[in-house]
Design a protein around this motif. Structure first.
Motif, PDB file in Angstrom:
ATOM      1  N   LEU A 253       1.204   3.972  -3.158  1.00  0.00           N
ATOM      2  CA  LEU A 253       0.728   5.573  -2.690  1.00  0.00           C
ATOM      3  C   LEU A 253       2.302   6.382  -3.179  1.00  0.00           C
ATOM      4  O   LEU A 253       1.863   7.412  -3.879  1.00  0.00           O
TER       5      LEU A 253
ATOM      6  N   ARG B 102      -8.294  -1.720  -3.253  1.00  0.00           N
ATOM      7  CA  ARG B 102      -9.030  -1.344  -4.243  1.00  0.00           C
ATOM      8  C   ARG B 102     -10.399  -2.139  -4.045  1.00  0.00           C
ATOM      9  O   ARG B 102     -11.443  -1.752  -4.211  1.00  0.00           O
TER      10      ARG B 102
ATOM     11  N   GLY C 164       0.689  -1.127  -0.057  1.00  0.00           N
ATOM     12  CA  GLY C 164       0.128   0.069  -0.260  1.00  0.00           C
ATOM     13  C   GLY C 164       0.914   1.225   0.004  1.00  0.00           C
ATOM     14  O   GLY C 164       0.672   2.058  -0.668  1.00  0.00           O
TER      15      GLY C 164
ATOM     16  N   TYR D 194      -9.736  -1.323   3.611  1.00  0.00           N
ATOM     17  CA  TYR D 194     -10.053  -0.076   2.598  1.00  0.00           C
ATOM     18  C   TYR D 194      -9.442   0.901   3.589  1.00  0.00           C
ATOM     19  O   TYR D 194      -8.607   1.884   2.546  1.00  0.00           O
ATOM     20  N   ARG D 195      -9.449   1.289   4.528  1.00  0.00           N
ATOM     21  CA  ARG D 195      -9.019   2.548   5.224  1.00  0.00           C
ATOM     22  C   ARG D 195      -7.336   2.356   5.373  1.00  0.00           C
ATOM     23  O   ARG D 195      -6.761   3.296   5.028  1.00  0.00           O
ATOM     24  N   ARG D 196      -6.967   1.503   6.087  1.00  0.00           N
ATOM     25  CA  ARG D 196      -5.487   1.362   6.405  1.00  0.00           C
ATOM     26  C   ARG D 196      -4.701   1.166   5.199  1.00  0.00           C
ATOM     27  O   ARG D 196      -3.449   1.671   5.139  1.00  0.00           O
ATOM     28  N   TYR D 197      -5.263   0.204   4.524  1.00  0.00           N
ATOM     29  CA  TYR D 197      -4.221  -0.155   3.248  1.00  0.00           C
ATOM     30  C   TYR D 197      -4.535   0.185   1.938  1.00  0.00           C
ATOM     31  O   TYR D 197      -4.003  -0.116   0.945  1.00  0.00           O
ATOM     32  N   GLY D 198      -5.612   1.144   1.952  1.00  0.00           N
ATOM     33  CA  GLY D 198      -6.169   1.689   0.351  1.00  0.00           C
ATOM     34  C   GLY D 198      -6.390   0.529  -0.489  1.00  0.00           C
ATOM     35  O   GLY D 198      -6.088   0.676  -1.780  1.00  0.00           O
TER      36      GLY D 198
ATOM     37  N   GLY E 137      -3.572  -0.833  -8.168  1.00  0.00           N
ATOM     38  CA  GLY E 137      -3.425  -1.100  -6.689  1.00  0.00           C
ATOM     39  C   GLY E 137      -3.302  -2.525  -6.238  1.00  0.00           C
ATOM     40  O   GLY E 137      -2.961  -3.479  -6.881  1.00  0.00           O
TER      41      GLY E 137
ATOM     42  N   ARG F 195     -18.530   1.668   0.491  1.00  0.00           N
ATOM     43  CA  ARG F 195     -17.507   2.491  -0.419  1.00  0.00           C
ATOM     44  C   ARG F 195     -18.010   3.463  -1.182  1.00  0.00           C
ATOM     45  O   ARG F 195     -17.623   4.574  -1.190  1.00  0.00           O
TER      46      ARG F 195
END
Lengths: 477, 403
Positions: free
Chosen positions: B201, B245, B197, B239-243, B214, B283
């Motif tokens: 980024l 997809r 992740g 979803y929040r911590r590691y982004g 992703g 999402r």
């Protein structure tokens, strides 16, 4: 009543010409009868439209909608588009936002149908390889042919997709409403075609695809309705793999039943030792092994000739970490051999550190540059790139186990500390987690200073830093 | 392609099919040009559908189904008696190119059992991707499964060639993972997700290529006792911590050579479907995990109705909403209205006052929405609060009467 005759299919050019004339004469949509080439005119001759009417300026989304809807089979499409354009010309510039308007809604449905048809042709068209011995200069005569039956007049509209994707191949697409041929250089749009003979000829990949299709199906989840929603029956005739569908559905319940009835295998005694041992063994055991990995790996920053590995005795008391190899280092494959390296050598000597007794390496192992004519100009690695290399640097230091890690410049300090360090302000001792560290400037910084008192002072400070670093090591020893 | 290769293809496709992920989307536009082959369009294409309703977009195979690990839910675990096979790097490359040139696939989704060591396995996966890209100019989609136990540098290398990396979490809780997958370690899986992740980024910020589409993961549902609530909480964190997809949910399905540690019967497939719907609400519709879970009972989603309708039925005091004045956030919460329909409503109502027939042109879900909506010519009146609203909305299809 005005009669406009267009060519069969998607006659975008003809429609555009006619539209210009109709707008110029301000003709009511209800006063126009549109017909395709196949329909004979019932109205006899009407006054011709002016041939040189000016273009009609339209918002871009309206133009895109016209290009799409013209491909639809609906005979009313031209009349509907004429009504749309007339309203735009009369001031409804943002007409496409009126989603609830019956005309817009109707056009949106036509547009959607055309786009779906395009998408399905991109998806469900299958090429077959046909060797062409007569044309053997090109890749041994490798040629591909496909037969497809679209719902709408989209053959030309699909061409950019296939040309882009299969630009390096020779291929032909045949359909009942037109054909395309690509010879790796140019596209030829041809007339409607009949289904070619010989497409069922032996092609091992086609057979392999069929076997793949059957194997990737999970009989425990059989759901033909969901399949047909996305891949309606009308496409099956031209999809070789679809021939297997009925048998796959028929045999599914029995296959599942067999799985459930088959007596569950008792879990054998689980002994993860072997797997865990394999995991432990995979780490490089020596610096030489690590270096082999680094040398074989691809640059995480592009362009370099080779990876430049660390140099020096494995039990060195001092490790000196620079930024990344430069032009000369990249060619020779050794660290610190360019102008900055020579300056470092001089400073080390003055500080009483023997270069051959220290371990010299870089935070990033590959040279990054931009080419300017014949010169390759150094580019600093980004913070992300430094992190890509961090694991290797840490492993390397773990093998050397120096008493002190001296970082030259901001990049090396970032690699070791994990944060951005202001070198001039924070120069001196710094803890790097497992390692005792010492931050100082990079010799290339000294080379960039204009000659003079300031530069000389900076050099003296650098030597003083190295001397202090030596004292730290000797004190610790 | 000889018979031996065909047999291997059959074994290694069969072995890979329990991974639900199939997407070929999210990659930047790219073409192979006159010397390469292929393109990515951004949106992805499904080239076929199998009778289980799943799409075939990528050639989904394992490099090998030999495996050192012994995860109970997996058909390829060490102690299973399935037929085994192994591709060479070059065989996978040839299969991918052959199918791609026939327009059967968008690219390759390659995973593998762990052989010799995690590093060796990961290196082979990476080599397939590198050979396709570098030696054949392959511009199609490549999705590589990451082996979380492999050394970090291999993952750094894999991201240079792949469009997407994924690591399967498989089970929502660490406890279940210990029980069913003794060699796996939940925290090392998450550490790799964190590493990937972060690289994705950074590469995006620095405009470099690193797994541009992703990363994703998969959780198996119904093999352990995890509730829908705990599955969704895990997804939310991912979803929040590691982004991530995408999180894929795969209803545990009976496998040949099943382990007796597993339930013999599969969970209802509807559960997987409801989880996907809930995932979408999370999402794209502004719902929180707790709101979604409150629509069901005891941490499980209502299997009979979709989670948005379930939430609305329990929060009727917030309805009906006026289609001509409600804000976008509230319209998104109306059962039957999708995000695209809501966007169209918001655009269209700037120009006209919407009546019910207008809404019908914008959304195909009006049947469900009308009990919750006010339009210029429509008010649901007492309908919103009727005790039998649920029955009315999910009434079974009527049998045609036969004369």
């Amino acid at each position: 009543m005005r009669h406009v005759e267009l060519k069969d299919g998607a006659d975008l050019d003809g429609f555009r010409r006619a539209l210009r004339g109709l707008v110029a004469l301000d003709v009511e949509p209800d006063a126009v009868v549109w017909s395709g080439g196949a329909t004979p005119s019932l109205f006899g001759d009407t006054a011709p439209l002016p041939a040189d009417a000016p273009p009609v300026p339209l918002p871009r989304p309206v133009g895109a909608l016209i290009e799409s809807v013209v491909c639809h089979r609906d005979p009313e499409r031209y009349a509907l588009l004429h009504r749309l354009v007339r309203r735009v010309v009369r001031g409804e510039r943002d007409i496409l936002d009126h989603h609830a308007d019956p005309l817009i809604h109707r056009l949106a449905l036509l547009d959607k149908a055309v786009r779906r048809d395009l998408h399905k042709m991109h998806a469900f068209l299958r090429f077959r390889e046909v060797r062409d011995p007569a044309n053997s200069e090109d890749r041994g005569g490798e040629r591909y042919v496909a037969w497809f039956e679209p719902d709408h007049f989209i053959v030309e509209a699909t061409a950019p997709f296939f040309v882009e994707r299969f630009e390096s191949l020779v291929w032909t697409i045949l359909t009942p409403v037109g054909s395309l041929h690509w010879d790796r250089r140019s596209l030829t749009v041809g007339p409607a075609a009949l289904r070619p003979e010989g497409l069922d000829r032996d092609d091992r990949f086609a057979e392999g695809w069929q076997r793949y299709y059957e194997s990737t199906f999970n009989p425990a989840r059989v759901n033909p309705t969901a399949m047909r929603a996305e891949m309606p029956r009308k496409y099956w005739a031209n999809l070789p793999e679809a021939a297997a569908i009925p048998a796959m559905i028929r045999s599914a319940p029995a296959r599942v039943q067999a799985m459930i009835e088959a007596e569950a295998a008792a879990p054998r005694r689980r002994n993860p030792d072997k797997a865990v041992a394999a995991m432990a063994r995979q780490e490089p055991a020596t610096l030489a092994e690590l270096n082999r990995i680094i040398r074989a790996a691809d640059p995480l920053v592009p362009g370099a000739t080779q990876a430049v590995l660390g140099e020096g005795p494995e039990e060195a008391a001092i490790a000196i970490v620079g930024e990344q190899p430069g032009d000369q280092e990249d060619m020779e494959g050794r660290p610190f051999v360019g102008p900055a390296g020579q300056l470092l050598d001089r400073a080390l000597e003055e500080a009483g550190i023997e270069r051959s007794a220290a371990y010299l390496t870089n935070a990033v192992k590959h040279f990054k540059f931009v080419a300017r004519g014949k010169r390759r100009l150094h580019q600093s690695p980004t913070a992300g790139e430094v992190k890509h290399y961090r694991w290797w640097l840490m492993k390397e230091l773990a093998f050397v186990r120096p008493r002190l890690v001296v970082t030259l410049g901001a990049t090396a300090a970032l690699a070791l500390s994990g944060r951005s360090v202001s070198v001039l302000r924070e120069r001196g001792p710094m803890g790097f987690g497992d390692w005792e560290g010492f931050v100082t400037v990079h010799p290339s910084y000294l080379l960039r200073l204009p000659a003079g008192e300031e530069a000389e002072q900076a050099y003296r400070d650098f030597v003083a830093d190295l001397r202090r670093a030596r004292e730290v090591v000797e004190g610790a020893g | 392609m000889d018979d031996a290769l065909l047999d291997k293809l059959e074994i290694l496709a069969d072995a890979a099919k329990y991974d639900a992920s199939c997407a070929s989307s999210g990659a930047k536009r790219r073409t192979g040009g006159p010397d390469g082959i292929g393109s990515t369009t951004g949106a992805g294409i499904c080239h076929a559908y199998t009778p289980d309703g799943r799409c075939v977009s990528l050639l989904k195979i394992l490099l090998t189904n030999y495996c050192l690990f012994d995860c109970a839910y997996c058909i390829n675990r060490r102690s299973s008696n399935v037929r085994r096979a192994r591709f060479s790097v070059d065989e996978v490359v040839q299969l991918t190119l052959g199918f791609y040139k026939r327009n059967c696939i968008e690219g390759l989704f390659l995973s593998s059992g762990i052989i010799r060591s995690p590093d060796h396995t990961m290196e082979q996966l990476m080599l397939v991707a590198r050979t396709l890209r570098r030696d054949h100019g392959f511009a199609g989609y490549i999705h590589l499964k990451t082996i979380p136990e492999a050394s970090p540098w291999l993952i750094e290398q894999a991201g240079l060639w792949a469009d997407r990396l994924s690591i399967n979490l498989e089970l929502a809780s660490d406890r279940s993972l210990k029980q069913f997958a003794p060699e796996k370690d939940g925290s090392s899986i998450k550490a790799v997700m964190g590493q990937v992740g972060e690289r994705i980024l950074e590469a995006k910020e620095e405009k470099r290529r690193f797994s541009p589409a992703g990363q994703s993961t998969q959780m198996i549902v119904g093999a352990d006792a995890s509730t829908d609530l705990s599955v969704l909480e895990t997804s939310d964190t991912l979803y929040r911590r590691y982004g991530l997809r995408r999180v894929y949910y795969s209803a545990f399905s009976p496998i040949p050579e099943a382990s007796s540690a597993l339930p013999a019967k599969p969970p209802p497939l509807q559960r997987e479907n409801r989880l996907y719907q809930a995932d979408w609400l999370l999402r794209y519709y502004g719902f929180t995990v707790d709101e979604i879970a409150a629509g069901g009972e005891g941490g499980m989603l209502d299997l009979g109705i979709d989670p948005k309708l379930a939430w609305a039925l329990k929060n009727r005091e917030r309805f009906p909403v006026d289609v001509n004045s409600a804000d976008r956030e509230m319209l998104l919460r109306v059962p039957g209205l999708g995000a695209r329909a809501v966007d169209k409503i918001v655009e269209a109502r700037r120009h006209t006052t919407l009546r019910l027939e207008d809404v019908a042109r914008l959304s195909s879900g009006l049947k469900r929405a009308r009990a919750f909506l006010i339009a210029a010519d429509h008010h649901p009146g007492g309908l919103t609060d009727r005790a039998d609203l649920r029955q009315r909305l999910v009434a079974p299809p009527k049998q045609l009467s036969l004369f």
